[in-house]
Design an enzyme around this catalytic site. Structure first.
Site, PDB file in Angstrom:
ATOM      1  N   THR A 164       9.901 -25.745   8.864  1.00  0.00           N
ATOM      2  CA  THR A 164       9.462 -26.892   8.055  1.00  0.00           C
ATOM      3  C   THR A 164       8.177 -27.539   8.555  1.00  0.00           C
ATOM      4  OG1 THR A 164      10.051 -29.198   7.585  1.00  0.00           O
ATOM      5  CG2 THR A 164      11.173 -28.209   9.438  1.00  0.00           C
ATOM      6  N   TYR A 223      16.127 -34.202  13.124  1.00  0.00           N
ATOM      7  CA  TYR A 223      16.039 -33.029  12.243  1.00  0.00           C
ATOM      8  C   TYR A 223      14.903 -32.112  12.703  1.00  0.00           C
ATOM      9  CZ  TYR A 223      14.552 -30.371   8.091  1.00  0.00           C
ATOM     10  OH  TYR A 223      14.147 -29.385   7.232  1.00  0.00           O
ATOM     11  N   GLN A 280      19.194 -26.640  -3.065  1.00  0.00           N
ATOM     12  CA  GLN A 280      18.083 -26.390  -3.997  1.00  0.00           C
ATOM     13  C   GLN A 280      17.490 -24.989  -3.824  1.00  0.00           C
ATOM     14  OE1 GLN A 280      14.113 -28.812  -4.941  1.00  0.00           O
ATOM     15  NE2 GLN A 280      13.920 -27.723  -3.002  1.00  0.00           N
TER      16      GLN A 280
HETATM   17  P1  NDP Z   1      19.424 -28.760   0.534  1.00  0.00           P
HETATM   18  O1  NDP Z   1      19.777 -29.971   1.298  1.00  0.00           O
HETATM   19  O2  NDP Z   1      19.272 -28.829  -0.943  1.00  0.00           O
HETATM   20  O3  NDP Z   1      20.514 -27.617   0.839  1.00  0.00           O
HETATM   21  C1  NDP Z   1      21.030 -27.429   2.120  1.00  0.00           C
HETATM   22  C2  NDP Z   1      22.110 -26.380   2.054  1.00  0.00           C
HETATM   23  O4  NDP Z   1      22.649 -26.193   3.367  1.00  0.00           O
HETATM   24  C3  NDP Z   1      23.300 -26.737   1.155  1.00  0.00           C
HETATM   25  O5  NDP Z   1      23.762 -25.561   0.540  1.00  0.00           O
HETATM   26  C4  NDP Z   1      24.319 -27.252   2.144  1.00  0.00           C
HETATM   27  O6  NDP Z   1      25.650 -27.117   1.695  1.00  0.00           O
HETATM   28  C5  NDP Z   1      24.071 -26.283   3.291  1.00  0.00           C
HETATM   29  N1  NDP Z   1      24.588 -26.753   4.574  1.00  0.00           N
HETATM   30  C6  NDP Z   1      24.465 -27.959   5.140  1.00  0.00           C
HETATM   31  N2  NDP Z   1      25.082 -27.995   6.324  1.00  0.00           N
HETATM   32  C7  NDP Z   1      25.638 -26.774   6.504  1.00  0.00           C
HETATM   33  C8  NDP Z   1      26.455 -26.189   7.505  1.00  0.00           C
HETATM   34  N3  NDP Z   1      26.822 -26.858   8.583  1.00  0.00           N
HETATM   35  N4  NDP Z   1      26.842 -24.910   7.342  1.00  0.00           N
HETATM   36  C9  NDP Z   1      26.491 -24.201   6.246  1.00  0.00           C
HETATM   37  N5  NDP Z   1      25.735 -24.701   5.259  1.00  0.00           N
HETATM   38  C10 NDP Z   1      25.321 -25.978   5.393  1.00  0.00           C
HETATM   39  O7  NDP Z   1      18.094 -28.172   1.199  1.00  0.00           O
HETATM   40  P2  NDP Z   1      16.902 -27.328   0.539  1.00  0.00           P
HETATM   41  O8  NDP Z   1      17.471 -26.310  -0.350  1.00  0.00           O
HETATM   42  O9  NDP Z   1      15.882 -28.267   0.045  1.00  0.00           O
HETATM   43  O10 NDP Z   1      16.275 -26.648   1.839  1.00  0.00           O
HETATM   44  C11 NDP Z   1      16.701 -25.363   2.282  1.00  0.00           C
HETATM   45  C12 NDP Z   1      16.303 -25.190   3.731  1.00  0.00           C
HETATM   46  O11 NDP Z   1      14.899 -25.295   3.866  1.00  0.00           O
HETATM   47  C13 NDP Z   1      16.898 -26.211   4.686  1.00  0.00           C
HETATM   48  O12 NDP Z   1      17.130 -25.553   5.906  1.00  0.00           O
HETATM   49  C14 NDP Z   1      15.785 -27.227   4.852  1.00  0.00           C
HETATM   50  O13 NDP Z   1      15.913 -27.887   6.090  1.00  0.00           O
HETATM   51  C15 NDP Z   1      14.578 -26.329   4.793  1.00  0.00           C
HETATM   52  N6  NDP Z   1      13.349 -26.906   4.298  1.00  0.00           N
HETATM   53  C16 NDP Z   1      13.340 -27.545   3.090  1.00  0.00           C
HETATM   54  C17 NDP Z   1      12.167 -28.017   2.575  1.00  0.00           C
HETATM   55  C18 NDP Z   1      12.098 -28.706   1.262  1.00  0.00           C
HETATM   56  O14 NDP Z   1      11.109 -29.390   1.013  1.00  0.00           O
HETATM   57  N7  NDP Z   1      13.091 -28.555   0.398  1.00  0.00           N
HETATM   58  C19 NDP Z   1      10.875 -27.842   3.306  1.00  0.00           C
HETATM   59  C20 NDP Z   1      11.025 -27.105   4.542  1.00  0.00           C
HETATM   60  C21 NDP Z   1      12.212 -26.668   5.005  1.00  0.00           C
HETATM   61  P3  NDP Z   1      26.335 -28.248   0.753  1.00  0.00           P
HETATM   62  O15 NDP Z   1      25.813 -27.988  -0.641  1.00  0.00           O
HETATM   63  O16 NDP Z   1      27.779 -27.972   0.907  1.00  0.00           O
HETATM   64  O17 NDP Z   1      25.895 -29.575   1.279  1.00  0.00           O
HETATM   65  P1  GDR Z   2      10.967 -35.497   3.956  1.00  0.00           P
HETATM   66  O1  GDR Z   2      11.401 -35.815   2.449  1.00  0.00           O
HETATM   67  O2  GDR Z   2      11.427 -36.512   4.905  1.00  0.00           O
HETATM   68  O3  GDR Z   2       9.493 -35.220   3.919  1.00  0.00           O
HETATM   69  O4  GDR Z   2      11.791 -34.158   4.240  1.00  0.00           O
HETATM   70  P2  GDR Z   2      11.839 -37.151   1.737  1.00  0.00           P
HETATM   71  O5  GDR Z   2      11.669 -36.905   0.292  1.00  0.00           O
HETATM   72  O6  GDR Z   2      13.156 -37.637   2.213  1.00  0.00           O
HETATM   73  O7  GDR Z   2      10.732 -38.223   2.228  1.00  0.00           O
HETATM   74  C1  GDR Z   2       9.346 -38.053   1.966  1.00  0.00           C
HETATM   75  C2  GDR Z   2       8.597 -39.309   2.352  1.00  0.00           C
HETATM   76  O8  GDR Z   2       8.948 -40.355   1.437  1.00  0.00           O
HETATM   77  C3  GDR Z   2       9.174 -41.552   2.181  1.00  0.00           C
HETATM   78  N1  GDR Z   2      10.062 -42.439   1.411  1.00  0.00           N
HETATM   79  C4  GDR Z   2      11.334 -42.191   1.092  1.00  0.00           C
HETATM   80  N2  GDR Z   2      12.129 -41.114   1.319  1.00  0.00           N
HETATM   81  C5  GDR Z   2      13.384 -41.141   0.835  1.00  0.00           C
HETATM   82  N3  GDR Z   2      14.172 -40.079   1.031  1.00  0.00           N
HETATM   83  N4  GDR Z   2      13.885 -42.212   0.174  1.00  0.00           N
HETATM   84  C6  GDR Z   2      13.134 -43.336  -0.072  1.00  0.00           C
HETATM   85  O9  GDR Z   2      13.588 -44.287  -0.671  1.00  0.00           O
HETATM   86  C7  GDR Z   2      11.792 -43.314   0.402  1.00  0.00           C
HETATM   87  N5  GDR Z   2      10.768 -44.194   0.323  1.00  0.00           N
HETATM   88  C8  GDR Z   2       9.733 -43.654   0.936  1.00  0.00           C
HETATM   89  C9  GDR Z   2       9.791 -41.060   3.480  1.00  0.00           C
HETATM   90  O10 GDR Z   2       9.722 -42.082   4.467  1.00  0.00           O
HETATM   91  C10 GDR Z   2       8.926 -39.840   3.747  1.00  0.00           C
HETATM   92  O11 GDR Z   2       7.745 -40.218   4.381  1.00  0.00           O
HETATM   93  C11 GDR Z   2      11.881 -33.131   3.267  1.00  0.00           C
HETATM   94  C12 GDR Z   2      13.240 -32.432   3.474  1.00  0.00           C
HETATM   95  O12 GDR Z   2      13.429 -31.534   2.419  1.00  0.00           O
HETATM   96  C13 GDR Z   2      13.250 -31.664   4.785  1.00  0.00           C
HETATM   97  O13 GDR Z   2      14.432 -30.872   4.857  1.00  0.00           O
HETATM   98  C14 GDR Z   2      12.031 -30.750   4.838  1.00  0.00           C
HETATM   99  O14 GDR Z   2      11.999 -30.066   6.068  1.00  0.00           O
HETATM  100  C15 GDR Z   2      10.759 -31.549   4.644  1.00  0.00           C
HETATM  101  O15 GDR Z   2      10.826 -32.220   3.399  1.00  0.00           O
HETATM  102  C16 GDR Z   2       9.517 -30.672   4.629  1.00  0.00           C
END
Ligand code: NDP
Ligand code: GDR
Length: 395
Positions: free
Chosen positions: A152, A176, A32
Site C-alpha cells: 500500500t 496498519y 472490494q
Molecule cells: P476491504 O476492506 O474491502 O476487504 C478486506 C478483505 O479482507 C475482506 O474480504 C475481509 O473479510 C478480509 N479480511 C479481513 N480480516 C481478515 C482475516 N483476519 N482473515 C481473512 N480475511 C480477512 O479491502 P480492499 O478490498 O479495499 O483492499 C484489499 C487489500 O488491498 C487489503 O489488504 C488492503 O489493505 C490493500 N490495499 C487496499 C487499497 C485500497 O485503496 N482499497 C490500497 C492499497 C492496499 P470480511 O469481508 O469478512 O470483512
Molecule cells: P486511507 O483511506 O486511510 O487513505 O486508506 P480513507 O478513505 O479511510 O481516508 C483517506 C483520507 O481521508 C481523510 N478523512 C476521512 N477518512 C475517513 N475514513 N472518514 C472520514 O470521515 C474522513 N475525513 C477525512 C483521512 O484522514 C485520510 O487522510 C485506504 C485504505 O483502503 C487502506 O487499506 C489502503 O492501504 C490505503 O487507502 C491506500
C-alpha cells in the site's frame, strides 16, 4: 471442464491439446478488490477459490453475482471458510486447492480502525502474510505457486519524496502501515531467500461503488445521495486537507494479475499520477448531483453550504435541498492520531514493464460512485416506502 484446443500438427493432422486451467486462491474475496479480482480471473478462464470469514450475518454481497451452486458440474468459483490468523486453516486450504497463484488481499484494511485494534491488525496483516508464505514452504509449493501481496501507499506515510515511486523510502504512520511494512519486507525476503515468485503491488487508494462505506470516498458519495434525497442532513468528516491519488479498483486488479504473469517477480507502484484533497472530492461529488458548495470557516469550524442547485440535476428534481443549508461539517472524531497528508504515485514503471495504465481518472471515478449511490439510495427509499418502482433521476 478443461480448455480443449484443437490444433494442427506438422503433418496437418489435427489433435487435441489440453491447456491446463489455472487455479487462483484469493484471500479477502469478500472485500472490494476480492470481488473485482475474482470476476476478472473468472473472465480469464481461471478456477477461482476464495477465503471467506465466518460471520454472524451474510458477508458475500459483493460476490453473490459470481456464486455458482457447488452441486452443479464445472464449478469454477468456490469459497472456503478461513482466516489469516489461523495457520492450520491456511495450510489445509492451500494443500486442498493447489493454487498456481495466490493473491493475498485479506486484511484489516482501515487505517483509523488500526489505531484501535493494533494487535489484531498486526496479526492479520503482518503475520497473516508470513503464514501464507510459510504454508507454501511447509507444503513444498514455494516454487509452484506465485504470490501477490497487497502492499500500500500507506507505507510512504510521512512522505520523503513526491511523487512516490518504488525507490521512495517508507515511513509508516499507523499500526496498519507498520503491519503492511512487515508484510512488504517478508514478501521481498521470501523471494530473495527461497526464489519464490512473490511480488508486492504498492497500490495507491482505489475506489469503486463496492468500496466499504466507512472509507472517505464512499462515505462521501453515499452521503451525497442521501442528502440530495432528504435521508441525511449533514456529512461529518475529519481532515479535508488530506490529499490522495484515487484510482478505480477495476483498473487496479488487472495490474495485480499482470504482476503475477511477469517472468521475474518485482514490486510495482500502481497509481493514477493525480492527487486531490478530500475537500475536492466532496465538491466534485456534490457537483455530480447538481449541488455547488460554498465553504466558510476553517479548522474544526469549517462548513460547506449549498451555494446553488443546477436546474434539471438530481438535486433539483428531488427538490429537498435549499440554498444556504449547511450540508458538510467537521467532526474531530475522524481526525487520526497521526495523518498521512499527501500521496501522489508515479506509475511509470508499471506503464513501461506491465503496459498498465489507469482507464478511469478522478472525475470519472466520482461520477461512477455518485451515480451508483444515487441509484442504490433511491432503491432503498422506494422499497422502504412499500413501492416497487425505482426512479432514476438521470433519465
Ligand atoms: P476491504 O476492506 O474491502 O476487504 C478486506 C478483505 O479482507 C475482506 O474480504 C475481509 O473479510 C478480509 N479480511 C479481513 N480480516 C481478515 C482475516 N483476519 N482473515 C481473512 N480475511 C480477512 O479491502 P480492499 O478490498 O479495499 O483492499 C484489499 C487489500 O488491498 C487489503 O489488504 C488492503 O489493505 C490493500 N490495499 C487496499 C487499497 C485500497 O485503496 N482499497 C490500497 C492499497 C492496499 P470480511 O469481508 O469478512 O470483512
Ligand atoms: P486511507 O483511506 O486511510 O487513505 O486508506 P480513507 O478513505 O479511510 O481516508 C483517506 C483520507 O481521508 C481523510 N478523512 C476521512 N477518512 C475517513 N475514513 N472518514 C472520514 O470521515 C474522513 N475525513 C477525512 C483521512 O484522514 C485520510 O487522510 C485506504 C485504505 O483502503 C487502506 O487499506 C489502503 O492501504 C490505503 O487507502 C491506500
Amino acid at each position: 471442464m478443461k480448455n480443449d484446443k484443437t490444433t494442427n500438427n506438422d503433418n496437418g493432422n489435427s489433435h487435441k491439446q489440453e491447456a491446463k486451467r489455472k487455479i487462483a486462491l484469493l484471500t479477502g474475496t469478500t472485500g472490494q478488490d476480492g470481488a473485482y479480482l475474482a470476476e476478472f480471473l473468472l473472465n480469464k478462464g481461471y478456477e477461482v477459490h476464495g477465503l471467506k470469514r465466518r460471520a454472524s450475518s451474510f458477508n458475500t454481497d459483493r460476490i453473490d453475482h459470481l456464486y455458482q451452486d457447488p452441486h452443479e458440474s464445472d464449478v469454477r468459483f468456490r469459497l472456503h471458510y478461513g482466516d489469516l490468523t489461523d495457520s492450520t486453516n491456511l495450510i489445509r486450504v492451500i494443500q486442498e486447492v493447489q493454487p498456481d497463484e495466490i493473491y493475498n488481499l485479506g486484511a484489516q484494511s482501515h487505517v483509523q480502525v488500526s489505531f484501535e485494534t493494533p494487535e489484531y491488525t498486526a496479526n492479520s496483516d503482518a503475520i497473516g502474510t508470513l503464514r501464507i508464505l510459510e504454508a507454501l514452504r511447509i507444503l513444498g509449493m514455494e516454487k509452484k505457486a506465485r504470490f501477490y501481496q497487497a502492499s500500500t501507499s500507506e507505507l510512504y506515510g510521512l512522505v520523503q519524496e513526491t511523487p512516490q515511486k518504488e525507490t521512495t523510502p517508507f515511513y509508516p504512520r499507523s499500526p496498519y502501515a507498520a503491519a503492511k511494512l512487515y508484510a512488504y519486507w517478508i514478501t521481498v525476503n521470501y523471494r530473495e531467500s527461497y526464489g519464490m515468485h512473490a511480488s508486492n503491488g504498492i497500490l495507491f487508494n482505489h475506489e469503486s461503488p463496492l468500496r466499504g462505506e466507512t472509507f472517505v470516498t464512499r462515505k462521501i458519495t453515499r452521503a451525497v445521495a442521501r442528502t440530495v434525497l432528504g435521508l441525511q442532513d449533514r456529512l461529518y468528516l475529519g481532515n479535508m486537507n488530506a490529499k490522495r491519488d484515487w484510482g478505480f479498483a477495476g483498473d487496479y486488479v488487472e495490474a495485480m494479475w499482470l504482476m503475477v504473469q511477469q517472468g521475474q517477480p518485482e514490486d510495482f507502484v500502481i497509481a493514477t499520477g493525480e492527487t486531490h484533497t478530500v475537500r475536492e472530492f466532496v465538491e466534485a461529488a456534490f457537483g455530480r448531483a447538481g449541488v455547488r458548495i460554498e465553504w466558510s470557516g476553517s479548522g474544526i469550524e469549517e462548513t460547506g453550504r449549498v451555494a446553488a442547485i443546477e436546474p434539471g440535476s438530481p438535486a433539483a428534481k428531488a427538490g429537498v435541498l435549499k440554498t444556504g443549508q449547511t450540508i458538510v461539517a467537521v467532526d474531530p472524531r475522524y481526525f487520526r492520531p497521526a495523518e498521512v497528508e499527501l500521496l501522489l504515485g508515479d506509475p511509470s514503471k508499471a506503464k513501461e514493464r506491465l503496459g498498465w495504465e489507469p482507464r478511469v481518472k478522478f472525475h470519472g471515478l466520482v461520477e461512477m460512485m455518485v451515480d451508483a449511490d444515487l441509484m442504490a439510495q433511491q432503491r432503498e427509499m422506494y422499497l422502504k416506502s412499500g413501492g416497487y418502482e425505482v426512479k432514476n433521476y438521470f433519465e
